[in-house]
Write an enzyme that holds these catalytic residues in place. Structure first.
Site, PDB file in Angstrom:
ATOM      1  N   ASP A 198      -2.520   1.327   7.742  1.00  0.00           N
ATOM      2  CA  ASP A 198      -1.110   1.494   7.412  1.00  0.00           C
ATOM      3  C   ASP A 198      -0.324   0.200   7.639  1.00  0.00           C
ATOM      4  O   ASP A 198      -0.539  -0.506   8.628  1.00  0.00           O
ATOM      5  CB  ASP A 198      -0.512   2.605   8.284  1.00  0.00           C
ATOM      6  CG  ASP A 198       0.960   2.809   8.028  1.00  0.00           C
ATOM      7  OD1 ASP A 198       1.308   3.191   6.898  1.00  0.00           O
ATOM      8  OD2 ASP A 198       1.765   2.562   8.955  1.00  0.00           O
ATOM      9  N   GLU A 233      -2.822  -0.859   3.106  1.00  0.00           N
ATOM     10  CA  GLU A 233      -1.510  -0.655   2.503  1.00  0.00           C
ATOM     11  C   GLU A 233      -0.726  -1.943   2.742  1.00  0.00           C
ATOM     12  O   GLU A 233      -0.431  -2.288   3.888  1.00  0.00           O
ATOM     13  CB  GLU A 233      -0.769   0.523   3.117  1.00  0.00           C
ATOM     14  CG  GLU A 233       0.565   0.769   2.435  1.00  0.00           C
ATOM     15  CD  GLU A 233       1.665   1.268   3.354  1.00  0.00           C
ATOM     16  OE1 GLU A 233       2.770   1.520   2.856  1.00  0.00           O
ATOM     17  OE2 GLU A 233       1.430   1.392   4.574  1.00  0.00           O
ATOM     18  N   ASP A 328       4.776   8.109   1.074  1.00  0.00           N
ATOM     19  CA  ASP A 328       5.940   7.241   1.211  1.00  0.00           C
ATOM     20  C   ASP A 328       6.892   7.390   0.034  1.00  0.00           C
ATOM     21  O   ASP A 328       8.104   7.545   0.216  1.00  0.00           O
ATOM     22  CB  ASP A 328       5.492   5.772   1.291  1.00  0.00           C
ATOM     23  CG  ASP A 328       5.220   5.323   2.717  1.00  0.00           C
ATOM     24  OD1 ASP A 328       5.832   5.883   3.642  1.00  0.00           O
ATOM     25  OD2 ASP A 328       4.388   4.426   2.898  1.00  0.00           O
ATOM     26  N   GLY A 331       8.231  11.125   0.338  1.00  0.00           N
ATOM     27  CA  GLY A 331       8.868  11.511   1.593  1.00  0.00           C
ATOM     28  C   GLY A 331       9.967  10.596   2.066  1.00  0.00           C
ATOM     29  O   GLY A 331      10.823  11.006   2.844  1.00  0.00           O
TER      30      GLY A 331
END
Length: 552
Positions: A198, A233, A328, A331
């Protein structure tokens, strides 16, 4: 007990049955009886990723309930499941990015062996399992790391979510080992087939060898010949993350690529705030983004305030993950709306085919395959003081958006601390049996079957091109040793595609593999007219739609 204070949980606890502030329970990983002793290693050429949140994926919100739904994902045609972070977090509900006990699966979802059963079941079905891990910070509530050593957290570096972990300062070696051991823990004790790292941009590390370069090498050394996917990511569009260490890279396998999502959202839904201001959403820019894998390759980004990106062509397109939705991009919107909540169904069907047949690796977010009615909201369960700060921070985050400049309007943004924000985010599986959800699900299954049968995941640079032809996006592909495939997509309105200068126009005769306006896929079909007898198909769209063809 530390210097008469405590007791504190073990920082490497395997299970926290009473939560992050409770005692650590000893777990014996070797006592679990695995049934799938041999399972296929994930191949990038076959990868179709399905991202899910364990708590919101089913009504029960457990590892066991998720395992019961895995056959549905096999039938859909995905090949890998990516779990949002499961490391123990404070409270009863959380996205998982506030993890505290990094080695302990959350007691909210089940016991450690329940997670092993989920992975074991996936392997028995031929599904790979990928886990999202967070190594840039630890959650704001419940971490005891600093009780054990002041060196765990950086004294000078911060992330948007708090102090950074100490990756390159004095005493950082044991901290790096702690994170590498965590990665080894998941791939050995739980047999995960891949890790998704992440917010790599927030991994502040100026040491000669970046943490992820070291981590991927150490994991591969202990798992060979088994293959473990390493996915980043990272919004910087940096191809060096995917290049071998010998060439100055980090040696990762794949990276999330945001730009296609941004182009399509601007073009379809008209978003303009924040990072969307860097994108036009035009057919030409969208075609270039789809062909290359990302749009920014060194141009100046207004949002980032400087040059962004590198040339992606040194790596195959399948090493870039693209999407229409993810946790992402749904949300982090004020009210958690999905793209299919904002566009008409015909356009959603068309853009879904574009995603599923892209030369890049498609990633789906849970429920998009049937146009789930549920939003995906931001939700937490912190104590009163921290919860108030999270609530206020969430609403202030959108003060620069035109629609939310009024404080009274911002107050209507769903409260992350409310249990309703979580329960509203759970998928409603029974709706898959009703229209229009059932027909959309059939389209996703059929389109993924085309991707698999025509080998579109194997495309190399130079074996395809993408153009904006009038009002259509056209993907022309010829996998090595395979038949040509044409994907013609109109994202809105009526229009006609009549001719092209494509090399494929020399092929005489075409046949339709599918259209999004077939009766099986649309409750109110409005099929385009498709002429297939000439060297180039003529397609007359009555509204948004997609047509997929191959040589007759």
């Amino acid at each position: 007990l530390l210097d008469g204070d405590g007791p504190f949980p073990d920082p490497a606890s395997r299970y926290q049955p009473e939560g992050v502030h409770g005692p650590s329970q000893v777990v014996c990983p070797g006592s679990f009886s695995w049934t799938a002793d041999e399972w296929p290693s994930p191949a990038l050429e076959e990868l179709v990723v399905y991202e899910l949140h364990v708590g919101a994926f089913t009504r029960e919100g457990t590892f066991a309930a998720a395992a019961e739904r895995l056959p549905d994902l096999c039938e859909l045609g995905v090949t890998a499941v990516e779990l949002m972070p499961v490391a123990e977090f404070p409270g009863q509900r959380n996205w998982g990015y506030d993890g505290v006990a990094l080695f302990a699966p959350s007691r909210v979802y089940g016991r450690p062996d329940d997670l092993r059963r989920l992975v074991d079941r996936a392997h028995a079905l031929g599904l790979a399992m990928i886990l999202d891990v967070v190594y840039n910070h630890v959650g704001p509530d419940g971490s005891s790391l600093e009780r054990f050593s002041s060196r765990y957290l950086s004294r000078t570096r911060r992330t948007p979510w708090g102090r950074a972990l100490n990756l390159d300062g004095p005493g950082s070696e044991p901290v790096r080992d702690f994170l590498v051991e965590n990665a080894l823990h998941w791939v050995h004790e739980y047999r995960f087939d891949g890790l998704r790292f992440d917010a790599v941009r927030a991994l502040v590390d100026d040491s000669p060898r970046h943490l992820l370069a070291e981590l991927q090498a150490r994991v591969r050394d202990t798992t060979a010949p088994r293959s473990v996917l390493m996915i980043a990511e990272d919004s910087r569009n940096r191809v060096d993350l995917l290049q071998p260490e010998a060439e100055g890279g980090w040696g990762l396998d794949a990276v999330w690529a945001d730009d296609l999502h941004h182009q399509l959202r601007v073009g379809l839904a008209g978003d303009r705030g924040g990072y969307y201001r860097d994108f036009t959403g035009s057919l030409e820019d969208t075609a270039r983004t789809l062909e290359d894998g990302w749009f920014f390759q060194g141009q100046v980004s207004e949002h980032f305030g400087g040059p962004r990106g590198t040339d992606p062509w040194p790596v195959p397109p399948r090493r870039l993950l693209v999407y229409l939705q993810n946790h992402d991009q749904v949300g982090n919107r004020p009210v958690g709306e999905r793209l299919h909540h904002q566009v008409d169904l015909a356009s959603w069907r068309a853009v879904s085919v574009l995603l599923l047949l892209a030369p890049e690796t498609p990633l789906l977010f849970m429920g998009q395959e049937w146009g789930a009615s549920s939003p995906f909201l931001f939700f937490t369960d912190h104590d009163e003081v921290l919860g108030r700060a999270v609530r206020e921070g969430r609403r202030n985050e959108f003060r620069d958006f035109t629609a939310f400049r009024d404080a009274a309007v911002r107050d209507r943004i769903p409260d992350p601390q409310s249990e309703a924000s979580f329960t509203r985010s759970r998928l409603e599986w029974p709706e898959r049996e009703r229209e229009p959800h059932a027909s959309l699900l059939r389209l996703y299954r059929a389109t993924l079957a085309v991707r698999r049968e025509w080998g579109l995941g194997r495309l190399e640079r130079g074996e395809y091109r993408v153009t904006g032809e009038g009002g259509e996006l056209v993907l022309e592909a010829r996998p090595s040793g395979g038949e040509p495939v044409l994907v013609i997509v109109r994202l809105g309105g009526a229009g006609v595609l009549e001719s092209s200068e494509s090399p494929l126009a020399t092929e005489v005769g075409w046949r339709v593999l599918l259209t999004t306006e077939e009766t099986a896929f649309a409750v109110d079909p409005s099929p385009p007219h498709v002429g297939t007898g000439s060297p180039w198909p003529q397609v007359a769209f009555r509204r948004a739609g997609a047509v997929v063809l191959t040589r007759a």
